[in-house]
Write a protein that holds these residues in place. Structure first.
Motif, mmCIF file in Angstrom:
data_model
loop_
_atom_site.group_PDB
_atom_site.id
_atom_site.type_symbol
_atom_site.label_atom_id
_atom_site.label_comp_id
_atom_site.label_asym_id
_atom_site.label_seq_id
_atom_site.Cartn_x
_atom_site.Cartn_y
_atom_site.Cartn_z
ATOM 1 N N HIS A 13 0.817 -1.223 0.000
ATOM 2 C CA HIS A 13 0.000 0.000 0.000
ATOM 3 C C HIS A 13 0.848 1.269 0.000
ATOM 4 O O HIS A 13 0.352 2.337 -0.338
ATOM 5 C CB HIS A 13 -0.966 -0.003 1.191
ATOM 6 C CG HIS A 13 -2.146 -0.915 0.998
ATOM 7 N ND1 HIS A 13 -3.137 -0.664 0.062
ATOM 8 C CD2 HIS A 13 -2.504 -2.077 1.590
ATOM 9 C CE1 HIS A 13 -4.041 -1.636 0.108
ATOM 10 N NE2 HIS A 13 -3.682 -2.510 1.016
ATOM 11 N N GLY A 48 -11.060 -5.755 4.458
ATOM 12 C CA GLY A 48 -9.965 -5.697 3.481
ATOM 13 C C GLY A 48 -10.306 -4.759 2.342
ATOM 14 O O GLY A 48 -10.249 -5.132 1.166
ATOM 15 N N ASP A 69 -9.410 -2.423 7.067
ATOM 16 C CA ASP A 69 -8.285 -3.124 6.430
ATOM 17 C C ASP A 69 -7.211 -3.359 7.486
ATOM 18 O O ASP A 69 -7.073 -2.581 8.440
ATOM 19 C CB ASP A 69 -7.716 -2.294 5.277
ATOM 20 C CG ASP A 69 -6.906 -3.140 4.308
ATOM 21 O OD1 ASP A 69 -7.427 -3.492 3.230
ATOM 22 O OD2 ASP A 69 -5.735 -3.480 4.626
ATOM 23 N N ARG A 111 -14.176 -8.583 -0.615
ATOM 24 C CA ARG A 111 -13.687 -8.962 -1.953
ATOM 25 C C ARG A 111 -12.186 -9.216 -1.867
ATOM 26 O O ARG A 111 -11.417 -8.307 -1.552
ATOM 27 C CB ARG A 111 -13.995 -7.856 -2.961
ATOM 28 C CG ARG A 111 -13.543 -8.176 -4.384
ATOM 29 C CD ARG A 111 -13.876 -7.029 -5.324
ATOM 30 N NE ARG A 111 -13.508 -7.296 -6.690
ATOM 31 C CZ ARG A 111 -12.298 -7.070 -7.223
ATOM 32 N NH1 ARG A 111 -11.318 -6.580 -6.484
ATOM 33 N NH2 ARG A 111 -12.063 -7.342 -8.497
HETATM 34 C C1 LIG Z 1 -6.151 -8.114 -2.810
HETATM 35 S S1 LIG Z 1 -6.462 -6.751 -1.737
HETATM 36 C C2 LIG Z 1 -8.211 -6.465 -2.037
HETATM 37 C C3 LIG Z 1 -8.584 -5.028 -1.825
HETATM 38 C C4 LIG Z 1 -10.027 -4.687 -2.239
HETATM 39 N N1 LIG Z 1 -10.997 -5.411 -1.441
HETATM 40 C C5 LIG Z 1 -10.234 -4.991 -3.709
HETATM 41 O O1 LIG Z 1 -11.042 -5.856 -4.031
HETATM 42 O O2 LIG Z 1 -9.559 -4.347 -4.530
HETATM 43 C C6 LIG Z 1 -6.524 -7.545 -0.131
HETATM 44 C C7 LIG Z 1 -6.716 -6.567 1.013
HETATM 45 O O3 LIG Z 1 -6.935 -7.327 2.214
HETATM 46 C C8 LIG Z 1 -6.197 -6.713 3.249
HETATM 47 N N2 LIG Z 1 -5.933 -7.729 4.293
HETATM 48 C C9 LIG Z 1 -4.986 -8.698 4.291
HETATM 49 N N3 LIG Z 1 -5.023 -9.391 5.446
HETATM 50 C C10 LIG Z 1 -6.019 -8.853 6.195
HETATM 51 C C11 LIG Z 1 -6.513 -9.109 7.514
HETATM 52 N N4 LIG Z 1 -5.965 -10.050 8.303
HETATM 53 N N5 LIG Z 1 -7.549 -8.350 7.981
HETATM 54 C C12 LIG Z 1 -8.081 -7.370 7.200
HETATM 55 N N6 LIG Z 1 -7.629 -7.061 5.951
HETATM 56 C C13 LIG Z 1 -6.621 -7.787 5.453
HETATM 57 C C14 LIG Z 1 -4.942 -6.164 2.570
HETATM 58 O O4 LIG Z 1 -4.318 -5.130 3.288
HETATM 59 C C15 LIG Z 1 -5.499 -5.698 1.227
HETATM 60 O O5 LIG Z 1 -5.875 -4.334 1.257
#
Ligand SMILES: C[S@@+](CC[C@H](N)C(=O)[O-])C[C@H]1O[C@@H](n2cnc3c(N)ncnc32)[C@H](O)[C@@H]1O
Length: 212
Positions: A13, A48, A69, A111
């Motif tokens: 990020h 997330g 997130d 997602r």
């Molecule tokens: C592939 S990105 C998806 C972002 C967005 N939802 C999209 O569809 O574009 C995955 C996201 O999940 C977050 N993430 C990873 N592990 C997580 C956790 N343990 N709890 C919450 N968020 C998490 C990451 O920081 C990242 O922003």
């Protein structure tokens, strides 16, 4: 593991144009699909959220969104960008118990954010989501599937779960999605498919289920 993943995601990020996130203003097909199903003025939790585009889209449609997130970097950027009153961005590690009261949300939206955990933690997460969702509320999630081309790359941590160059992913099958939902949910949509996510073609499982 969670701490390593926090560093991994913060690093991603930090980049000005991270490859794994959406361009500013771009809304996903899944968000449009979910919007066509949910009730007006829903109270929503996004897990997330990444750059937060889908949360801002849901807010523009009149919903109240708690957008979360793991990455403080993502949340800090989103707070600066946000000018909507009905979205709150906050840091939340979904692999831990959440601070939310039972039955707070009408909709939970995730997602590409529930496929990072061991089987044990994934099942705990689904129990927690079930707790904070109202009866009749929607759980909408999309995960990378076992048909994805990155399946099997790197070190296998457990069944269907791999770490590749520091990136941990637990790939879902339709059967596994049903196993996670258990008896707390009635499935309205369970579908696998392929779509171009960010920079490449991906295979996914998506679910829209109602809390019974
Ligand atoms: C592939 S990105 C998806 C972002 C967005 N939802 C999209 O569809 O574009 C995955 C996201 O999940 C977050 N993430 C990873 N592990 C997580 C956790 N343990 N709890 C919450 N968020 C998490 C990451 O920081 C990242 O922003």
């Amino acid at each position: 593991m969670a701490n390593d993943q926090k560093q991994f995601w913060n690093n991603r990020h930090e980049l000005a144009s991270p490859a794994h996130v959406l361009a500013n203003g771009e809304v996903t097909a899944f968000a449009l699909e979910v919007q066509s199903v949910i009730s007006p003025q829903s109270v929503m939790l996004e897990i997330g959220c990444g750059v937060g585009n889908d949360s801002l889209y849901f807010a523009s449609k009149g919903h109240t969104v708690v957008s979360t997130d793991l990455s403080e970097v993502a949340i800090k950027k989103n707070k600066i960008r946000n000018n909507a009153d009905n979205v709150t961005f906050q840091v939340l590690d979904i692999s831990r118990p959440t601070p939310f009261e039972a039955m707070k949300f009408d909709v939970i939206y995730a997602r590409l954010s529930l496929h990072y955990f061991s089987d044990k933690v994934t099942k705990q997460i689904f129990k927690e989501l079930s707790r904070v969702l109202k009866p009749g509320g929607y759980l909408c999630f999309l995960c990378k599937s076992v048909d994805d081309t990155s399946y099997g790359k790197g070190v296998e941590l457990e069944k269907d779960m791999f770490e590749d160059a520091g990136h941990v992913r637990h790939f879902f099958s339709e059967k596994y999605a049903l196993e996670c939902l258990g008896k707390d949910f009635a499935v309205e949509l369970l579908q696998k498919g392929e779509e171009h996510f960010y920079t490449r073609d991906s295979a996914y499982v998506k679910v829209i289920a109602k809390r019974v």
